[in-house]
Structure formats: structure tokens, C-alpha cells
Scaffold this active site. Structure first.
Site, mmCIF file in Angstrom:
data_model
loop_
_atom_site.group_PDB
_atom_site.id
_atom_site.type_symbol
_atom_site.label_atom_id
_atom_site.label_comp_id
_atom_site.label_asym_id
_atom_site.label_seq_id
_atom_site.Cartn_x
_atom_site.Cartn_y
_atom_site.Cartn_z
ATOM 1 N N ASP A 44 19.671 -34.071 14.972
ATOM 2 C CA ASP A 44 18.231 -33.713 13.655
ATOM 3 C C ASP A 44 18.527 -34.055 12.281
ATOM 4 O O ASP A 44 17.740 -35.704 12.180
ATOM 5 C CB ASP A 44 17.754 -32.088 13.149
ATOM 6 C CG ASP A 44 18.498 -31.487 13.292
ATOM 7 O OD1 ASP A 44 20.049 -31.569 13.743
ATOM 8 O OD2 ASP A 44 18.753 -30.449 12.573
ATOM 9 N N SER A 79 12.507 -4.655 2.282
ATOM 10 C CA SER A 79 13.679 -4.108 2.544
ATOM 11 C C SER A 79 13.532 -4.284 3.993
ATOM 12 O O SER A 79 12.655 -4.332 4.308
ATOM 13 C CB SER A 79 13.205 -1.913 3.091
ATOM 14 O OG SER A 79 13.829 -1.088 3.672
ATOM 15 N N GLY A 113 22.138 -14.383 13.838
ATOM 16 C CA GLY A 113 23.412 -14.945 14.422
ATOM 17 C C GLY A 113 23.675 -15.840 15.709
ATOM 18 O O GLY A 113 25.469 -15.921 15.621
ATOM 19 N N ALA A 114 22.631 -15.284 16.127
ATOM 20 C CA ALA A 114 22.608 -15.856 17.657
ATOM 21 C C ALA A 114 22.493 -17.414 17.758
ATOM 22 O O ALA A 114 22.030 -17.647 19.157
ATOM 23 C CB ALA A 114 21.670 -14.765 19.082
ATOM 24 N N GLY A 115 22.157 -17.846 17.549
ATOM 25 C CA GLY A 115 21.710 -19.279 17.228
ATOM 26 C C GLY A 115 20.004 -19.210 17.628
ATOM 27 O O GLY A 115 19.342 -20.067 17.889
ATOM 28 N N SER A 132 17.265 -16.322 13.505
ATOM 29 C CA SER A 132 16.509 -15.205 12.494
ATOM 30 C C SER A 132 16.749 -16.050 11.479
ATOM 31 O O SER A 132 15.320 -15.262 10.993
ATOM 32 C CB SER A 132 17.540 -14.170 12.843
ATOM 33 O OG SER A 132 18.800 -14.197 12.237
ATOM 34 N N GLU A 152 16.165 -22.338 2.487
ATOM 35 C CA GLU A 152 17.829 -22.505 3.509
ATOM 36 C C GLU A 152 18.763 -23.351 2.905
ATOM 37 O O GLU A 152 19.855 -22.951 2.320
ATOM 38 C CB GLU A 152 17.549 -22.443 3.990
ATOM 39 C CG GLU A 152 18.406 -21.318 5.244
ATOM 40 C CD GLU A 152 18.432 -21.359 6.531
ATOM 41 O OE1 GLU A 152 17.089 -21.558 7.241
ATOM 42 O OE2 GLU A 152 19.183 -21.086 7.594
ATOM 43 N N ASP A 194 13.734 -25.924 13.160
ATOM 44 C CA ASP A 194 13.971 -24.402 12.901
ATOM 45 C C ASP A 194 12.427 -23.989 12.066
ATOM 46 O O ASP A 194 12.027 -22.967 13.016
ATOM 47 C CB ASP A 194 15.011 -23.336 12.139
ATOM 48 C CG ASP A 194 16.453 -23.423 12.753
ATOM 49 O OD1 ASP A 194 16.484 -24.050 14.135
ATOM 50 O OD2 ASP A 194 17.305 -23.329 12.608
HETATM 51 P P1 ADP Z 1 20.175 -16.870 13.121
HETATM 52 O O1 ADP Z 1 19.519 -18.058 12.450
HETATM 53 O O2 ADP Z 1 21.039 -17.617 14.112
HETATM 54 O O3 ADP Z 1 19.810 -16.167 13.421
HETATM 55 P P2 ADP Z 1 21.950 -17.642 10.524
HETATM 56 O O4 ADP Z 1 23.163 -16.581 10.152
HETATM 57 O O5 ADP Z 1 21.311 -18.456 10.277
HETATM 58 O O6 ADP Z 1 21.368 -16.833 12.208
HETATM 59 O O7 ADP Z 1 21.028 -16.323 10.168
HETATM 60 C C1 ADP Z 1 21.629 -14.477 9.743
HETATM 61 C C2 ADP Z 1 21.586 -13.872 8.869
HETATM 62 O O8 ADP Z 1 20.194 -14.064 8.398
HETATM 63 C C3 ADP Z 1 21.488 -12.339 8.609
HETATM 64 O O9 ADP Z 1 23.253 -12.227 8.364
HETATM 65 C C4 ADP Z 1 20.564 -12.147 7.315
HETATM 66 O O10 ADP Z 1 20.917 -12.627 6.473
HETATM 67 C C5 ADP Z 1 19.715 -12.331 7.469
HETATM 68 N N1 ADP Z 1 18.796 -11.736 8.698
HETATM 69 C C6 ADP Z 1 18.384 -12.500 9.576
HETATM 70 N N2 ADP Z 1 16.929 -11.193 10.420
HETATM 71 C C7 ADP Z 1 17.313 -10.406 9.453
HETATM 72 C C8 ADP Z 1 16.770 -8.916 9.816
HETATM 73 N N3 ADP Z 1 15.921 -8.421 10.518
HETATM 74 N N4 ADP Z 1 16.708 -8.327 8.617
HETATM 75 C C9 ADP Z 1 17.968 -8.622 7.259
HETATM 76 N N5 ADP Z 1 18.001 -9.584 7.441
HETATM 77 C C10 ADP Z 1 18.193 -10.187 8.377
HETATM 78 MG MG MG Z 2 19.553 -19.082 11.009
#
Ligand code: ADP
Ligand code: MG
Length: 376
Positions: free
Chosen positions: A30, A60, A115-117, A120, A153, A165
Site C-alpha cells: 500500500d 462506552s 490487536g490481531a491484525g 479492529s 488514525e 483497512d
Molecule cells: P488491530 O486494528 O489489528 O485490531 P490496533 O492496535 O490497530 O489493532 O487497534 C486496536 C485498538 O483499537 C485497541 O487497543 C483499542 O484501543 C481499539 N479497539 C478496538 N476494538 C475495540 C473495542 N471493542 N472497544 C474498545 N476499543 C477497541
Molecule cells: Mg489497526
């Protein structure tokens, strides 16, 4: 699980969802103006929301305790911390872009591992975005929401991520992969329906502890930029397979040479994968997955033992192709397997992880799913 009423003392006005994603092929392309091919996952983040008229956003998450509040008027990068940086960042970019969003109560529910790639972070940004816009009946092009989520981001959360993403979370459609040409900023929906071919796309979270991910990511980017400068091109996308040997011969650094070989061959593999998918030859895409993994392992050096063991074990168990997906140094692999062999493939990986003393992996079946939307 706590209900919206229990948290905010009021009924919700609606709920909006945005999915996570896996990239089928096209890794670390990318930021080289290249090509990527993600699908949206069934796993998603849902933001249930109600409008408020006091300019306050209260958030929340069922994953985290408590309610965090911030005033829209005083938002600026750095003003909100913890996980709420994501919803705050999205509210901030929407206002910067001139959208007249208002205060809101937002309850986040997720079945996406963080945080699993699987992105999220993008799902949280996009779900927040469509909820804040939807509460005010503001209709915005999905690709525009994706660009704003990337800006949030990059500039609010402070993560130097590309646009894949967010585009996947906003623009994917069921039964398709999103072919995204970053140089042209063009997208195309490519039919991808493994089930119709008796195949399953397994996503396996290898649960590897993160190892210097940020520094390694920055070093790979730097290598690519240095090589592009040495070759006199704006980005490595400009190097084609025909010109690869000539380009490699011009480079002075052996490590950069291998990094370039990964990027150029990987972009070519995306084009080949798309051509095969268009021709309905999904099984043949498997070999490209495996070649992509070898390139990431040997030339780009972004795999870790857990990822390599998972891929090797999937292939030994009969997968038609397997590769790590995402930025590397942990995260997930994808394996394209005969549906009849899906369970035994995952069981073989569990066994191999046990023998290596790795943490237990988890799996999900990745049905190509639609991008963000309002829930009925
Ligand atoms: P990835 O995008 O691979 O899952 P990232 O480190 O980029 O990993 O993003 C993960 C972060 O996004 C978490 O540490 C948190 O701050 C936020 N996050 C993701 N899902 C949630 C959730 N369900 N509730 C609160 N925060 C979340
Ligand atoms: Mg991410």
C-alpha cells in the site's frame, strides 16, 4: 453484556456496524502505491447510538469498563486518551471536514479480536463514523468516510496506517474481494466465493506476542523509499516484473534489493490472483498465497516462527494455499482449504503449536461480508 439503557439511561436511536478485514494478497504494497485485495469479515464492531443535544459525546465499550465523555467543541489531537482516541478522532475529522454532527451516546460491541491484525481499529473508526453521521441523517460516500477514518488514525490516534483497512471496512460487498489500486485510487469488486467451490478461507490468529512491530514497519518503509529514490521512481509500483532484474542490479544495498523484490513480485501476484479469480480458478490462487508467504518470509523478513509453523502445517495438512496476512511479526495467517478438511487443518495447527510450546491459536471462517451499514 450491559444494555444501552443500563449504560446511558435512554433508548438508542439506531445501531451501525463496520467489519474487520483480512487482506487476501498484496502485503506491504500500500505505501508503495501498489495493489491490495482485502475482504470484509463477518466479525464486526457495532455502535449503538442515541443523539444528544449538549455537544457531548459519551462512549462506552463492552470490552472496557466505564463511560468516557468528551465535548465536541474542545476536540483536538491529544485531547482524549485511551481507547476513546478512536471515536474522538473520528468525531474530530468529521467536524474538521465540515459535517454537522452533534453529541451522542455510543455503546461499542465487538466480536473482533483487538490487536490481531484484523483491523479492529479501522472497524471502530468506521462504525463510529457511520453512527455519528447516521444519527444526523447525513449521507456520505463510503470511500469518503474511509478517507476520513484514515485521517483520524494518522492525525488523531497517531498511527501511520495506509487506506486499505478503512476502505475494506466501508466499501467491501458480500461475496467479493475489494481490488484496490492505491496509485489510481480505484476500486473494483472481484467475485470471491470460496464456499461455491467447496473451499473455506480459514483465518488463524497465531497469538504471537508483538515483537518491535512499529520499528520494523518503519524500517521496511524506509527501505522501500530509499530504493525508490535510488531508482529514480516516485514509488516501487513503477517497477514492473519486466524491469525487475535491471532495477535490482542498480541497487547498492543487498537488503534493499530483497525488499524491492518482495514488493514488485507481490504486486504482480495480486494482478495474477485477480485474473484467476475473474476466470473462476480459485484453487489456482492458492499457489500465489504460498509464494507470497515465502516472499514475506525470505525477502521482506516480516514473519515470525508462529506464522511460519502455521503456514507450513496448513500446507502439510492439504491446504491449497496459505500465507501470513497483515503487517507481520504476529497477527494472522489465512489458509484456503477444502471445506471437508477445514477442521482437521486447524487441529493440525493446534497440535503443531502445542509441540512448539506456542500459545493456543484461534480460528474463524472468513465469509466475504459486506462493508459498513446501518442495522435494521
Ligand atoms: P488491530 O486494528 O489489528 O485490531 P490496533 O492496535 O490497530 O489493532 O487497534 C486496536 C485498538 O483499537 C485497541 O487497543 C483499542 O484501543 C481499539 N479497539 C478496538 N476494538 C475495540 C473495542 N471493542 N472497544 C474498545 N476499543 C477497541
Ligand atoms: Mg489497526
Amino acid at each position: 453484556m450491559t444494555t444501552f439503557e443500563e449504560v446511558f439511561g435512554t433508548a438508542p436511536d439506531g445501531a451501525w456496524r463496520a467489519p474487520g478485514r483480512v487482506n487476501l494478497i498484496g502485503e506491504h504494497t500500500d505505501y508503495n502505491d501498489g495493489l491490495v485485495l482485502p475482504i470484509a469479515l463477518p466479525n464486526r464492531i457495532v455502535v449503538t447510538a442515541s443523539a444528544r443535544d449538549d455537544g457531548i459525546v459519551a462512549v462506552s465499550s463492552n470490552g472496557q469498563n466505564g463511560v468516557i465523555e468528551f465535548a465536541l467543541d474542545s476536540l483536538e489531537p491529544g485531547s482524549v486518551g485511551d481507547w476513546a482516541t478512536y471515536p474522538a478522532g473520528m468525531a474530530w475529522v468529521l467536524r474538521e471536514a465540515g459535517y454537522e454532527i452533534g453529541g451522542a451516546n455510543l455503546l461499542v460491541d465487538s466480536d473482533l479480536p483487538t490487536g490481531a491484525g484484523l483491523s479492529s481499529s479501522a472497524a471502530l473508526l468506521c462504525a463510529t463514523g457511520v453512527a455519528l453521521l447516521g444519527l444526523r441523517d447525513l449521507e456520505v460516500d463510503p470511500a469518503e468516510v474511509a478517507r476520513l477514518a484514515q485521517k483520524a488514525e494518522n492525525q488523531y490516534v497517531g498511527a501511520p496506517v495506509g487506506l486499505m483497512d478503512q476502505m475494506a471496512s466501508m466499501c467491501c460487498t458480500a461475496g467479493h474481494a475489494l481490488y484496490f489500486d492505491i496509485r489510481a485510487m480505484a476500486t473494483e469488486q472481484i467475485p470471491f466465493d470460496p464456499e461455491a467451490d467447496g473451499l473455506t478461507l480459514l483465518v488463524i490468529d497465531v497469538k504471537a506476542p508483538h515483537r518491535h512491530v512499529d520499528g520494523e514497519y518503519a524500517a521496511r518503509r524506509k527501505s522501500c523509499e530509499r530504493a525508490a529514490a535510488e531508482l529514480g521512481v516516485p514509488a516501487l509500483r513503477s517497477i514492473t516484473m519486466d524491469g525487475l532484474d535491471e532495477a535490482l542490479a542498480k541497487l547498492s544495498d543487498d537488503v534493499d534489493r530483497r525488499r524491492v523484490r518482495h514488493v514488485v513480485t507481490e504486486i504482480d501476484r495480486v494482478e495474477q490472483a485477480v485474473a484467476l479469480m475473474r476466470a473462476g480458478r480459485l484453487r489456482d490462487v492458492g499457489a500465489l498465497f504460498t509464494a507470497s508467504h515465502v516472499s514475506m518470509r525470505d525477502d521482506f523478513e516480516i514473519t515470525v516462527p508462529e506464522l511460519d509453523v502455521a503456514v507450513d502445517t496448513a500446507l502439510a495438512a492439504g491446504a491449497v494455499g496459505a500465507r501470513m496476512t497483515g503487517g507481520g511479526f504476529g497477527g494472522c495467517i489465512i489458509a484456503l482449504v477444502e471445506t471437508a478438511k477445514a477442521d482437521q487443518t486447524f487441529a493440525a495447527i493446534e497440535r503443531a503449536f502445542g509441540e512448539h510450546g506456542f500459545r493456543a491459536p484461534t480460528s474463524l471462517a472468513a465469509t466475504p461480508s459486506p462493508g459498513a451499514s446501518k442495522l435494521d
